[in-house]
Design a protein around this motif. Structure first.
Motif, short mmCIF file in Angstrom:
data_model
loop_
_atom_site.label_atom_id
_atom_site.label_comp_id
_atom_site.label_asym_id
_atom_site.label_seq_id
_atom_site.Cartn_x
_atom_site.Cartn_y
_atom_site.Cartn_z
N UNK A 142 0.83 -1.21 0.00
CA UNK A 142 0.00 0.00 0.00
C UNK A 142 0.86 1.25 0.00
N UNK A 143 1.85 1.31 0.90
CA UNK A 143 2.61 2.55 1.10
C UNK A 143 3.73 2.77 0.09
N UNK A 144 4.37 1.69 -0.37
CA UNK A 144 5.51 1.84 -1.28
C UNK A 144 5.16 1.45 -2.72
N UNK A 145 4.40 0.38 -2.90
CA UNK A 145 4.04 -0.05 -4.25
C UNK A 145 2.85 0.69 -4.80
N UNK A 146 2.05 1.31 -3.94
CA UNK A 146 0.90 2.08 -4.40
C UNK A 146 -0.28 1.25 -4.85
N UNK A 147 -0.37 -0.01 -4.44
CA UNK A 147 -1.51 -0.84 -4.82
C UNK A 147 -2.75 -0.46 -4.01
N UNK A 148 -3.94 -0.75 -4.53
CA UNK A 148 -5.17 -0.45 -3.77
C UNK A 148 -5.19 -1.20 -2.44
N UNK A 149 -5.91 -0.62 -1.48
CA UNK A 149 -5.94 -1.16 -0.12
C UNK A 149 -6.48 -2.58 -0.12
N UNK A 150 -7.63 -2.81 -0.75
CA UNK A 150 -8.27 -4.12 -0.72
C UNK A 150 -7.40 -5.17 -1.41
N UNK A 151 -6.78 -4.82 -2.53
CA UNK A 151 -5.92 -5.76 -3.24
C UNK A 151 -4.71 -6.13 -2.38
N UNK A 152 -4.12 -5.16 -1.73
CA UNK A 152 -2.95 -5.42 -0.88
C UNK A 152 -3.30 -6.33 0.29
N UNK A 153 -4.47 -6.08 0.90
CA UNK A 153 -4.88 -6.92 2.02
C UNK A 153 -5.16 -8.34 1.55
N UNK A 154 -5.76 -8.48 0.38
CA UNK A 154 -6.05 -9.82 -0.16
C UNK A 154 -4.76 -10.58 -0.44
N UNK A 155 -3.79 -9.91 -1.06
CA UNK A 155 -2.51 -10.55 -1.34
C UNK A 155 -1.82 -10.94 -0.03
N UNK A 156 -1.86 -10.06 0.95
CA UNK A 156 -1.24 -10.38 2.24
C UNK A 156 -1.90 -11.55 2.94
N UNK A 157 -3.23 -11.62 2.87
CA UNK A 157 -3.95 -12.73 3.50
C UNK A 157 -3.60 -14.05 2.82
N UNK A 158 -3.55 -14.03 1.49
CA UNK A 158 -3.18 -15.25 0.76
C UNK A 158 -1.75 -15.68 1.11
N UNK A 159 -0.86 -14.71 1.23
CA UNK A 159 0.53 -15.05 1.59
C UNK A 159 0.61 -15.58 3.01
N UNK A 160 -0.28 -15.11 3.90
CA UNK A 160 -0.30 -15.64 5.26
C UNK A 160 -0.74 -17.10 5.27
#
Length: 722
Positions: free
Chosen positions: A85-103
């Motif tokens: 979100x802060x460095x790559x500039x991706x949308x909030x929801x997309x970043x959270x989804x990617x992070x959850x999948x990586x978790x």
């Protein structure tokens, strides 16, 4: 009527589980009052803590182990989402989804590559493995920002939507509202999942007896994988919501604060009652906010958490279930090093080999520092000092079976006394060591009093909580301002010999280490040392032979505390300053894991563990030394469960077997499980007799005629001549 009475009794017991949470909230209202806005902020903090505590409870159910990597499991994918979100500039929801999948993926990878490898190992080894895993995950978290050419920093996740509310002097935004909605919903969903689904029922069944559950057809390993994935997901949600509500910190050891608060809720909630655990976590969040609101800091939480843990454990009944007894035994499974049989020890080859090894070791430890520079000599002194601390862990955990995760608290007692004696009283080092040793023994006995009722995990958690409280409350001079701050001049040894050069400091520390090793080795050969091991292996059997368990356990704590405190004096003189962070709980965990890696069964293991851990920090820069230590811990535990010392003694055993064959003696059977070494071709009067140990499977007749004071011969000398 009987069914109704039983139902009422169960309901009453369930209500009693919520009394600690009510008491914590009552203490907050009376001692740390705050406005309604701060109370709501505390509830949000407690809900996020409840998610972490729930993940810790699930892992406890699946593996009967404390997951010290719980915070780091969530911290790595949460950091990834925040960076997106802060460095790559991706949308909030997309970043959270990617992070959850990586978790989810991270939880599965951890289970397959690490946890399954320790499926049949003692819980002590798996616990240390989670410490190594936490270091590896912390290293990856520190390295993530480099993908965007950035460095580690405290970052905050922006709110997902516009929202503003101010009440009681506290402002709330969209991140707070999201936490209020998501956290309770997730807690309820997990509770319903465990209660209503077949998977949840299987998890609860396998929590009591995993081996029996497997024989009944329950896929225990698949359930274990699901639990670790779920625990990682809960940790991720807790950390990512915390990143929006407060901020996402960085660094090694930050997951320990998360684990300690979750552990407090876990223990107060009786380890398995999920609703009570969640309620206690929420109450602790409110209390912590109240403490911070009234004092401006949360340092008082450490002694409060330690007190809650100790009181809760002492009030709980132990040993009523078979799983409790198995938990204790799985934490006491330690290797024991056997001595060289007398018939072989008299052989010329063996005597020459031992003499050669001693000569080589002497040349190495005395001559190697001469080849190092000033910086190398200073670091070598640190390695020697931490080897002394490792000796104290071997005495307490390896010999007595009392698992201590707060050993640096005893070291801190000695260091603080040494600093005070040097600066305020002008004492020379040996006098300071004598006084610190006595005081350290007294403090260790006081800490060891809960050990009369607690063993295994419960004692380990108690000592860890005490270590955190001592570091943040006593060693910081917040309780009493008495420890000198800043650098000081090193005192002269015996008021004559200067210790200002790193080389002299190294030789001074080496001399103390050698003397400690000689004294402890002699102690292990005495009846006291043999009784320590007998009590560790089979307490009820040792008591039947007239052993006083209270005196023996407290003696082990006294000896360990004395050794650790003396090492603390040497450490503070070596550093010429008292630094609070040196004696923190993170260092206690590192010392314990290093000693386990070296081998708890021998004094040599303490030295090898110190060389392994401090040597990796010496040779590699941060944070690569963190990775090397974490990976090294996992590799050693997987390849050599009895530690580096076990590897050394296995090599010794093979060499002795070769010598036995060469001298027409049958090959020795070094059975580490039974602890018996029998050369079958020796003369009858030369045969090594098996020990009269009260083994784990021994039975004691109720009408035995053994005298109460009959001597106990539990084990032979655990230490071989290196």
């Amino acid at each position: 009527m009987g069914w109704s009475a039983e139902k009422n009794k169960t309901a009453k017991n369930n209500l009693l589980l919520f009394l600690p949470a009510v008491g914590i909230l009552l203490a907050q209202v009376l001692l740390f009052p705050m406005p309604s806005g701060a109370v709501l902020s505390g509830v949000i903090l407690g809900l996020l803590g409840a998610l972490g505590a729930l993940g810790l409870a699930l892992v406890w159910r699946a593996n009967r182990v404390v997951n010290f990597a719980q915070g780091d499991l969530g911290g790595l994918p949460a950091t990834f989402s925040v960076l997106l979100v802060t460095l790559a500039g991706l949308p909030w929801l997309l970043s959270i989804t990617i992070g959850f999948a990586s978790a989810l993926l991270l939880g599965l990878i951890v289970d397959v590559l690490v946890i399954r490898r320790f499926f049949s190992s003692p819980r002590l080894q798996l616990t240390v493995a989670t410490l190594g895993l936490a270091q590896v995950l912390a290293f990856c978290t520190l390295l993530l920002p480099k993908l965007w050419d950035a460095g580690p920093a405290v970052r905050t996740l922006p709110p997902p939507f516009e929202f503003s509310l101010s009440t009681g002097g506290v402002a709330f935004d969209g991140s707070d509202l999201l936490a209020v909605i998501v956290a309770p919903a997730l807690l309820i969903a997990v509770a319903l999942f465990l209660k209503l689904t077949d998977t949840g029922v299987a998890v609860r069944a396998s929590a009591e007896r995993s081996d029996r559950a497997a024989t009944l057809g329950i896929p225990v390993r698949r359930l274990e994988a699901q639990i670790w994935v779920l625990a990682t997901a809960l940790a991720y949600v807790s950390m990512i919501l915390s990143a929006g509500v407060n901020s996402l910190p960085f660094g090694v050891g930050l997951g320990l604060s998360v684990v300690l608060r979750a552990l407090t809720a876990l223990i107060v909630g009786r380890m398995t009652h999920l609703v009570a655990i969640a309620a206690t976590a929420v109450a602790l969040g409110v209390l912590e906010t109240g403490v911070r609101w009234n004092t401006g800091d949360s340092y008082l939480m450490s002694p409060i958490l330690a007190g809650l843990i100790i009181v809760s454990l002492l009030l709980q009944r132990r040993g009523s279930r078979r799983s409790d007894a198995e938990d204790v035994s799985s934490w006491d499974s330690l290797g024991e090093v056997r001595p060289i049989p007398a018939a072989l020890a008299r052989l010329r080859e063996v005597r020459l080999g031992r003499l050669g090894l001693v000569a080589a070791a002497t040349v190495l430890v005395l001559g190697l520092p001469l080849l190092l520079g000033t910086n190398g000599q200073f670091k070598a002194g640190v390695v020697v000092i931490f080897a002394m601390i490792g000796l104290s862990v071997v005495v307490l955990t390896g010999w007595a079976g009392q698992v201590s995760l707060g050993q640096m608290a005893f070291v801190g007692v000695g260091a603080s006394v040494g600093a005070w004696a040097t600066v305020e009283q002008g004492w020379e080092p040996l006098t300071s060591m004598l006084v610190a040793g006595v005081l350290g023994a007294v403090v260790a006995v006081l800490v060891g009093l809960p050990a009369l009722r607690l063993r295994g995990l419960y004692l380990a958690v108690t000592t860890l909580a005490i270590s955190v409280a001592a570091s943040e409350w006593i060693f910081s001079n917040r309780a009493v301002d008495w420890i000198p701050e800043g650098r000081f001049d090193r005192p002269q040894l015996l008021y004559r010999l200067s210790l200002d050069s790193p080389l002299r400091l190294y030789y001074f520390a080496l001399a103390v280490l050698v003397l400690m090793g000689i004294v402890l080795r002699r102690l292990r050969k005495t009846r006291t040392g043999r009784v320590l091991v007998a009590l560790r292996d089979n307490e009820s059997g040792a008591v039947a032979f007239g052993v006083n368990p209270i005196r023996v356990k407290l003696s082990a704590f006294a000896v360990s505390g004395c050794v650790a405190s003396m090492a603390g004096v040497v450490l503070v003189i070596h550093q010429a300053a008292f630094r609070q962070q040196t004696y923190g709980a993170e260092e206690s965990l590192l010392v314990f894991s290093a000693t386990v890696v070296g081998g708890l069964g021998s004094l040599l293991g303490a030295v090898l563990g110190s060389v392994f851990q401090r040597g990796s920090q010496w040779l590699l820069p941060a944070p690569w030394s963190v990775l090397a230590t974490g990976v090294g811990v996992l590799v050693v535990l997987l390849s050599a469960p009895d530690g580096l010392g076990g590897v050394v003694f296995r090599v010794r055993d093979r060499a002795l077997a070769y010598v036995a064959r060469k001298n027409s003696l049958s090959e020795l059977n070094f059975n580490r499980e039974s602890g018996i070494e029998t050369p079958t071709d020796l003369e009858p009067d030369e045969t090594v007799q098996p020990d009269a140990t009260v083994g784990p499977d021994a039975t004691v007749e109720s009408d035995a005629t053994t005298a109460p004071d009959a001597p106990v011969e539990p084990d032979a000398d655990s230490e071989a001549v290196s």
